[in-house]
Design a protein around this motif. Sequence first.
Motif, mmCIF file in Angstrom:
data_model
loop_
_atom_site.group_PDB
_atom_site.id
_atom_site.type_symbol
_atom_site.label_atom_id
_atom_site.label_comp_id
_atom_site.label_asym_id
_atom_site.label_seq_id
_atom_site.Cartn_x
_atom_site.Cartn_y
_atom_site.Cartn_z
ATOM 1 N N UNK A 141 -0.164 -3.958 -5.988
ATOM 2 C CA UNK A 141 0.222 -2.590 -5.641
ATOM 3 C C UNK A 141 -1.027 -1.738 -5.463
ATOM 4 N N UNK A 142 -1.017 -0.898 -4.438
ATOM 5 C CA UNK A 142 -2.152 -0.020 -4.134
ATOM 6 C C UNK A 142 -1.639 1.404 -4.000
ATOM 7 N N UNK A 143 -2.293 2.342 -4.685
ATOM 8 C CA UNK A 143 -1.914 3.743 -4.554
ATOM 9 C C UNK A 143 -3.075 4.609 -5.015
ATOM 10 N N UNK A 144 -2.948 5.908 -4.740
ATOM 11 C CA UNK A 144 -4.010 6.852 -5.114
ATOM 12 C C UNK A 144 -3.847 7.399 -6.520
ATOM 13 N N UNK A 145 -2.692 7.151 -7.167
ATOM 14 C CA UNK A 145 -2.454 7.714 -8.488
ATOM 15 C C UNK A 145 -2.160 6.618 -9.505
ATOM 16 N N UNK A 146 -2.672 6.798 -10.711
ATOM 17 C CA UNK A 146 -2.439 5.840 -11.793
ATOM 18 C C UNK A 146 -0.963 5.837 -12.188
ATOM 19 N N UNK A 147 -0.299 6.999 -12.096
ATOM 20 C CA UNK A 147 1.106 7.077 -12.483
ATOM 21 C C UNK A 147 1.961 6.150 -11.635
ATOM 22 N N UNK A 191 0.857 -1.191 0.000
ATOM 23 C CA UNK A 191 0.000 0.000 0.000
ATOM 24 C C UNK A 191 0.889 1.236 0.000
ATOM 25 N N UNK A 192 0.783 2.037 -1.060
ATOM 26 C CA UNK A 192 1.632 3.211 -1.213
ATOM 27 C C UNK A 192 2.905 2.836 -1.936
ATOM 28 N N UNK A 193 2.962 3.067 -3.252
ATOM 29 C CA UNK A 193 4.111 2.599 -4.029
ATOM 30 C C UNK A 193 4.939 3.775 -4.547
ATOM 31 N N UNK A 194 5.200 4.730 -3.637
ATOM 32 C CA UNK A 194 6.069 5.859 -3.940
ATOM 33 C C UNK A 194 7.505 5.548 -3.576
#
Length: 346
Positions: free
Chosen positions: A203-209, A180-183
Motif C-alpha cells: 500500500x502506498x499513500x501520503x498519510x500514515x493514517x 497507490x492511494x488507499x483512501x
Amino acid sequence: MRALRLTGWGTPPELTEVPTPEPGPGQVLVRIAGAGACHSDIHLMDWTAEEAPPAIAPPFTLGHENTGTIAALGAGVSGWSEGDPVAVYGPWGCGRCRPCRLSAENLCERTGELGGLGGGLGFDGGMADYELVPDQRLLVPLGDLDPVAAAPLTDAGLTPYHAIKAALPLLVPGSTAVAIGVGGLGHMAVQILRELSPARIVAVDTTEEKLTHAKQLGADAAVLSNDEAAPAIRELTRGVGAELVVDLVGAQPTVELAGAVVRSGGHIAVVGIGGGAVPVGFGLLPYDATIAGPYWGSAVELREVLALAAAGRLRADVERFALDDVMTAYEKMRAGRLVGRAVITP
C-alpha cells in the motif's frame, strides 16, 4: 423532494426542491438510502465547459453510487416489488450494443448519443430523496446488506474490482501488487487483492493514517508516497518490480511512480482521474509492460462485488452525512480528511 443539483460547469451544486419523479413504462423509482460521495463529483463541480466530457451537460442531480428500496414500478416492470432493496448499476448505456448485452454498459458504444453516462453523470442521480432509474436491467438485488455501507460498492468497490480482475493471471504466488492511494477506492482495492489473489500487497499513500488502515485491511507492506517510494518498492521486490500496479489517484507523481515500479511483463491500471499521463513507447516502460485505463465495471461484476460483501470479505468503511450536510462531506474529501468513503443518507 430535495436534490443536490449541478446547474452549470465551474459552479457549486445547489440543494433545492424539485418534483418527485413518477416512473413511466419500464422505469423504477428508488427511494435512496445511501448515495456515495465520489472524488469525480468534485471534478464535475470544478470543470469548465471546455474541460468537461462532451457526453455530459448540466443541469442534473449528482450522485452515482446509489442504493435504496423500490418505491414505485412503471408499467411493464416485472420481477421486482415495491420495498425490494436494490443497488443501482451506475453506467447507463443504450442496452442494445454488444458491450451492453454483455452487461458491460461502462463500455457502451453509443454513450455520445445518450445525453449522459449514468445517474449523477448527465442524468439525475441519487443525491436526492428519490432516483428515477430508466430500466429495471440497471438494478441489482441488495439482499441483506446495509444499504448505506453498500452504496460505495457500486463504484468505489466495482471499479478496482474490474481493474484487478483483469490482471489476475499475473498475480501468482510470489507476485507483488501495489495499490497507490488507499483512501476511498484504495482501501477496497487492498481487500479485493487480499481476497482474489495470493500476491503480496504493498500500500502506498501520503498519510500514515491511511497506511495503517490499509495494513489493518490486509496490506503486507506500507510505503509513504515520497521520493523514497520507488526505491523502497524496488527493494521489497528484490529489484524486479511489481506484477500489478493499481494507481487509484492518477496524478502525475503517482503515474510516474507506477511506471518506475512495474516489472517487465507487468501491468499498470490507472484508475484515478488525476490527470497524469504515463509515457508509452519502446524503452519508456519495462519490456512487455502493459497499461490500461479501467472505467467502472459490468453489472455482472457488481453482483460479484456484492457477493463478496455479503460473505463478509469486502466492506466499505463509511462516514455518514445527512443530505443537508452534503457539502461538508465534499469539503472533508477535498482536504483529504476522509479515511474511507462518505455516504449521504437522505
